[in-house]
Design an enzyme around this catalytic site. Sequence first.
Site, PDB file in Angstrom:
ATOM      1  N   THR A 179       2.499   6.979  -2.927  1.00 55.42           N
ATOM      2  CA  THR A 179       1.494   5.873  -2.665  1.00 55.42           C
ATOM      3  C   THR A 179       2.034   4.597  -2.429  1.00 55.42           C
ATOM      4  O   THR A 179       3.328   4.297  -3.153  1.00 55.42           O
ATOM      5  CB  THR A 179       0.495   5.768  -3.514  1.00 55.42           C
ATOM      6  OG1 THR A 179      -0.502   6.905  -3.748  1.00 55.42           O
ATOM      7  CG2 THR A 179      -0.375   4.673  -3.522  1.00 55.42           C
ATOM      8  N   PHE A 205       1.968   0.446  -2.517  1.00 55.49           N
ATOM      9  CA  PHE A 205       1.058  -0.366  -3.356  1.00 55.49           C
ATOM     10  C   PHE A 205       1.710  -1.950  -2.750  1.00 55.49           C
ATOM     11  O   PHE A 205       2.967  -2.020  -2.456  1.00 55.49           O
ATOM     12  CB  PHE A 205       1.192  -0.474  -4.932  1.00 55.49           C
ATOM     13  CG  PHE A 205       0.990   0.775  -5.526  1.00 55.49           C
ATOM     14  CD1 PHE A 205      -0.191   0.911  -6.177  1.00 55.49           C
ATOM     15  CD2 PHE A 205       1.825   1.855  -5.442  1.00 55.49           C
ATOM     16  CE1 PHE A 205      -0.666   1.970  -6.634  1.00 55.49           C
ATOM     17  CE2 PHE A 205       1.150   3.143  -6.089  1.00 55.49           C
ATOM     18  CZ  PHE A 205       0.132   3.060  -6.568  1.00 55.49           C
TER      19      PHE A 205
END
Length: 374
Positions: free
Chosen positions: A275, A277
Amino acid sequence: MAGRQKPSFAPLASSGIVAKAMSLLEHRQAIDALDADIVRLLNERTRHVLEIGAIKTRHGQEIYAPHRERAVFQKVFRHNQGPITNEGLRAIYREIMSCALSLERSLTIAYLGPEATFTHQAALRRFGASLAYAPQRTIADVFNEVSRQQADYGVVPVENSTEGVVTHTLDMFVDSDLKIVSQIVLKISHCLAAKGRCEDIRKLYVHPQTLAQCRGWIQRSLPQAEVVETSSNARSAELAAKEKHAAAITGELAGERYKIPILERDIQDNSANATRFLVLGRQCGPSSGADRTSLMFSLRDEAGALHRALAPFRRFRINMTKIESRPSKRKAWEYFFFADIDGHAEDTKVAKAIEMLGQHCSFVKILGSYPNGE
């Protein structure tokens, strides 16, 4: 340099220590002497950092400097001859920098909570353990905390390699003046946590995105379990910790936080699951030499408008790594485009391409320029 590489290292003799069989006591005495030098040098380094911080403050500059941080890591890795890995050195220097930041100014980092989520883990990876952290209930709350200067920086998820973009994060940029000042790419390792045995699990707490990333494993390994969706991975761990025959799919940090044993690790269907960010701030740093720029724009309602708008990036040989469209929510069938390109907005070619982009758009907004990669 890759942090996982195991560098070669020289024997003790090369560092001035006599190459002889040392006793346990002699090794400990050597370590004590080295520790005294390390503490002295760390304090000397920190005094320089504090002087730099005072200079930045007088000139109205941001204390946190991602471009400088990147340069420090690169130089440290070049000096590394082992046996410590580059990833190990990164963790050590992350805390050294975090401590120095906390001494320069009391910084607060807002993040999408609750505590022990992957966003919290990403924030700790970027800023270290010495700063103050403020969990927020929603992505909008993170933006608001930084905008109102209740927090110095914010951390929010923007895309997952398996499930795609976090649309709410993109939508927040439409009306926000905040800038993207850094990014964090975190490998997502999902774990099965429970206080009982795997074969006794009757209920499985799991966040919807985590469920999507682990669906195959769940069907193969826990077909008998009732799946109950939760608001976060941390919440999953919290609930499972209270029930005898329940389990959670969560992260290791949440498992530690709620004292629930990890039964299996890396259960995500895609081993490359990661992921990305974003770190939100109010001021972008200068070029680091290897940057990414994020921007958003809206096109005029004309045939071929997108093709003409993107032509300047091809003309200046600027790589566009991502483009997404989102409804503007202001007018039916009107869209905003979000794009990531290689380079810094202050680079000559990038600046010219963005200027030419504006000639074909009704709206262009630079969301931030920041070091590309970790």
